[in-house]
Design a protein around this motif. Structure first.
Motif, PDB file in Angstrom:
ATOM      1  N   ARG A 145      -9.907   3.856 -11.469  1.00 46.50           N
ATOM      2  CA  ARG A 145      -9.681   4.640 -10.244  1.00 46.50           C
ATOM      3  C   ARG A 145      -8.987   5.942 -10.631  1.00 46.50           C
ATOM      4  NH1 ARG A 145      -9.846   1.457  -5.407  1.00 46.50           N
ATOM      5  NH2 ARG A 145      -9.972  -0.748  -5.894  1.00 46.50           N
ATOM      6  N   THR A 146      -9.279   6.995  -9.865  1.00 49.69           N
ATOM      7  CA  THR A 146      -8.605   8.272 -10.082  1.00 49.69           C
ATOM      8  C   THR A 146      -7.964   8.717  -8.782  1.00 49.69           C
ATOM      9  OG1 THR A 146     -10.614   9.498  -9.586  1.00 49.69           O
ATOM     10  CG2 THR A 146     -10.173   9.025 -11.913  1.00 49.69           C
ATOM     11  N   VAL A 147      -6.993   9.616  -8.890  1.00 43.95           N
ATOM     12  CA  VAL A 147      -6.317  10.169  -7.721  1.00 43.95           C
ATOM     13  C   VAL A 147      -7.247  11.196  -7.079  1.00 43.95           C
ATOM     14  CG1 VAL A 147      -4.309  11.481  -6.925  1.00 43.95           C
ATOM     15  CG2 VAL A 147      -4.055   9.813  -8.783  1.00 43.95           C
ATOM     16  N   LEU A 148      -7.508  11.025  -5.770  1.00 44.83           N
ATOM     17  CA  LEU A 148      -8.374  11.963  -5.052  1.00 44.83           C
ATOM     18  C   LEU A 148      -7.586  12.997  -4.265  1.00 44.83           C
ATOM     19  CD1 LEU A 148     -11.128   9.564  -3.637  1.00 44.83           C
ATOM     20  CD2 LEU A 148     -11.236  11.045  -5.657  1.00 44.83           C
ATOM     21  N   SER A 149      -6.435  12.588  -3.727  1.00 41.67           N
ATOM     22  CA  SER A 149      -5.590  13.524  -2.982  1.00 41.67           C
ATOM     23  C   SER A 149      -4.144  13.066  -3.094  1.00 41.67           C
ATOM     24  CB  SER A 149      -6.024  13.608  -1.516  1.00 41.67           C
ATOM     25  OG  SER A 149      -5.725  12.414  -0.835  1.00 41.67           O
ATOM     26  N   LEU A 150      -3.243  13.927  -2.679  1.00 42.65           N
ATOM     27  CA  LEU A 150      -1.818  13.628  -2.756  1.00 42.65           C
ATOM     28  C   LEU A 150      -1.311  13.227  -1.380  1.00 42.65           C
ATOM     29  CD1 LEU A 150      -0.798  16.554  -5.095  1.00 42.65           C
ATOM     30  CD2 LEU A 150      -1.292  14.195  -5.722  1.00 42.65           C
ATOM     31  N   GLN A 151      -0.141  12.614  -1.328  1.00 44.79           N
ATOM     32  CA  GLN A 151       0.429  12.140  -0.073  1.00 44.79           C
ATOM     33  C   GLN A 151       0.962  13.283   0.771  1.00 44.79           C
ATOM     34  OE1 GLN A 151       2.985   8.690  -0.455  1.00 44.79           O
ATOM     35  NE2 GLN A 151       2.547   8.731  -2.622  1.00 44.79           N
ATOM     36  N   ARG A 152       1.031  13.054   2.067  1.00 45.54           N
ATOM     37  CA  ARG A 152       1.513  14.028   3.032  1.00 45.54           C
ATOM     38  C   ARG A 152       2.997  13.825   3.311  1.00 45.54           C
ATOM     39  NH1 ARG A 152      -2.384  14.062   7.864  1.00 45.54           N
ATOM     40  NH2 ARG A 152      -2.495  12.007   6.993  1.00 45.54           N
ATOM     41  N   ALA A 178       0.835  -1.208   0.000  1.00 47.33           N
ATOM     42  CA  ALA A 178       0.000   0.000   0.000  1.00 47.33           C
ATOM     43  C   ALA A 178       0.871   1.260   0.000  1.00 47.33           C
ATOM     44  CB  ALA A 178      -0.945   0.007   1.206  1.00 47.33           C
ATOM     45  N   GLU A 179       1.954   1.251   0.766  1.00 45.67           N
ATOM     46  CA  GLU A 179       2.860   2.408   0.784  1.00 45.67           C
ATOM     47  C   GLU A 179       3.558   2.577  -0.556  1.00 45.67           C
ATOM     48  OE1 GLU A 179       5.555   2.536   4.110  1.00 45.67           O
ATOM     49  OE2 GLU A 179       3.952   2.050   5.530  1.00 45.67           O
ATOM     50  N   ARG A 180       3.964   1.458  -1.161  1.00 43.63           N
ATOM     51  CA  ARG A 180       4.632   1.546  -2.464  1.00 43.63           C
ATOM     52  C   ARG A 180       3.659   2.007  -3.551  1.00 43.63           C
ATOM     53  NH1 ARG A 180       7.427  -3.833  -3.597  1.00 43.63           N
ATOM     54  NH2 ARG A 180       5.720  -4.727  -2.416  1.00 43.63           N
ATOM     55  N   LEU A 181       2.386   1.588  -3.448  1.00 42.01           N
ATOM     56  CA  LEU A 181       1.391   2.055  -4.416  1.00 42.01           C
ATOM     57  C   LEU A 181       1.104   3.537  -4.233  1.00 42.01           C
ATOM     58  CD1 LEU A 181      -1.264  -0.806  -4.612  1.00 42.01           C
ATOM     59  CD2 LEU A 181       0.649  -0.344  -6.135  1.00 42.01           C
ATOM     60  N   ASP A 233       3.221   5.697  -3.407  1.00 39.08           N
ATOM     61  CA  ASP A 233       4.346   6.398  -4.032  1.00 39.08           C
ATOM     62  C   ASP A 233       4.186   6.522  -5.543  1.00 39.08           C
ATOM     63  OD1 ASP A 233       5.564   6.798  -1.605  1.00 39.08           O
ATOM     64  OD2 ASP A 233       7.041   5.179  -1.849  1.00 39.08           O
ATOM     65  N   VAL A 234       3.350   5.679  -6.146  1.00 43.58           N
ATOM     66  CA  VAL A 234       3.097   5.756  -7.585  1.00 43.58           C
ATOM     67  C   VAL A 234       2.565   7.137  -7.951  1.00 43.58           C
ATOM     68  CG1 VAL A 234       1.619   4.870  -9.438  1.00 43.58           C
ATOM     69  CG2 VAL A 234       2.792   3.279  -7.916  1.00 43.58           C
ATOM     70  N   ILE A 235       1.771   7.726  -7.064  1.00 36.07           N
ATOM     71  CA  ILE A 235       1.204   9.055  -7.327  1.00 36.07           C
ATOM     72  C   ILE A 235       2.318  10.069  -7.546  1.00 36.07           C
ATOM     73  CG2 ILE A 235      -0.182  10.941  -6.357  1.00 36.07           C
ATOM     74  CD1 ILE A 235      -1.772   8.720  -4.838  1.00 36.07           C
ATOM     75  N   VAL A 236       3.323  10.047  -6.676  1.00 33.43           N
ATOM     76  CA  VAL A 236       4.447  10.985  -6.790  1.00 33.43           C
ATOM     77  C   VAL A 236       5.387  10.573  -7.919  1.00 33.43           C
ATOM     78  CG1 VAL A 236       6.455  11.946  -5.599  1.00 33.43           C
ATOM     79  CG2 VAL A 236       4.311  11.628  -4.361  1.00 33.43           C
TER      80      VAL A 236
END
Length: 166
Positions: free
Chosen positions: A141-148, A84-87, A89-92
């Motif tokens: 699926r779409t990106v809803l928010s970015l990581q903190r 889940a953490e590695r996924l 990171d896909v956003i970034v």
């Protein structure tokens, strides 16, 4: 190899044999099972397990679920964080913005070398954390928010980093 070769050093001698096998076969990814070592070298399960411990101590092997052992090659780096953490990171890593499509489960299976159910569980965690939308048949699926916690390079945006329960 028999116990008579010197019981105190038997596991080290077997470890040397296994190291030679690893060195000779660049394609070897998994160590022989404890049963294989017991059969091939005529030793007890305790001695076979000490072989694995010696190889782990030298950084040559590491345990994997199911009682097996994986070969660790020099210079090989493996991300041990939960999927889940590695996924997340896909956003970034893929520079995805809010509203953009998230990679499909099939693409993620190929990218991370894991099964579809494993990806599905990790995607459910991202959805529960509010990072991606719900995935449905035929709807990506779409990106809803970015990581903190980290800055997205180039955009100047501060993105959130989530901790996921495993």
């Amino acid at each position: 190899m028999s116990q008579q070769a010197g019981p105190r050093g038997t596991f080290l001698k077997i470890a040397d044999v296994v190291k030679a096998q690893i060195a000779a076969d660049d394609e070897m990814t998994e160590l022989p099972s404890a049963a294989d070592l017991m059969h091939d070298h005529g030793v007890s399960r305790g001695v076979a397990l000490r072989v694995f411990g010696a190889l782990q101590k030298e950084g040559i092997a590491e345990p994997v679920p199911g009682g097996r052992w994986r070969v660790v090659r020099r210079g090989e780096s493996v991300d041990r964080r939960p999927l889940a953490e590695r996924l997340a990171d896909v956003i970034v890593d893929d520079e995805l913005a809010v509203g953009e499509p998230f990679p499909s489960a099939s693409a993620l299976c190929s990218r991370f070398g894991v099964s579809r159910p494993t990806v599905s569980k990790a995607l459910d965690k991202l959805q529960a954390a509010g990072l991606v939308s719900e995935g449905k048949q035929g709807i990506q699926r779409t990106v809803l928010s970015l990581q903190r916690g980290t800055h997205s390079e180039g955009s100047g945006q501060h993105v959130r980093r989530h901790r996921f329960r495993t």
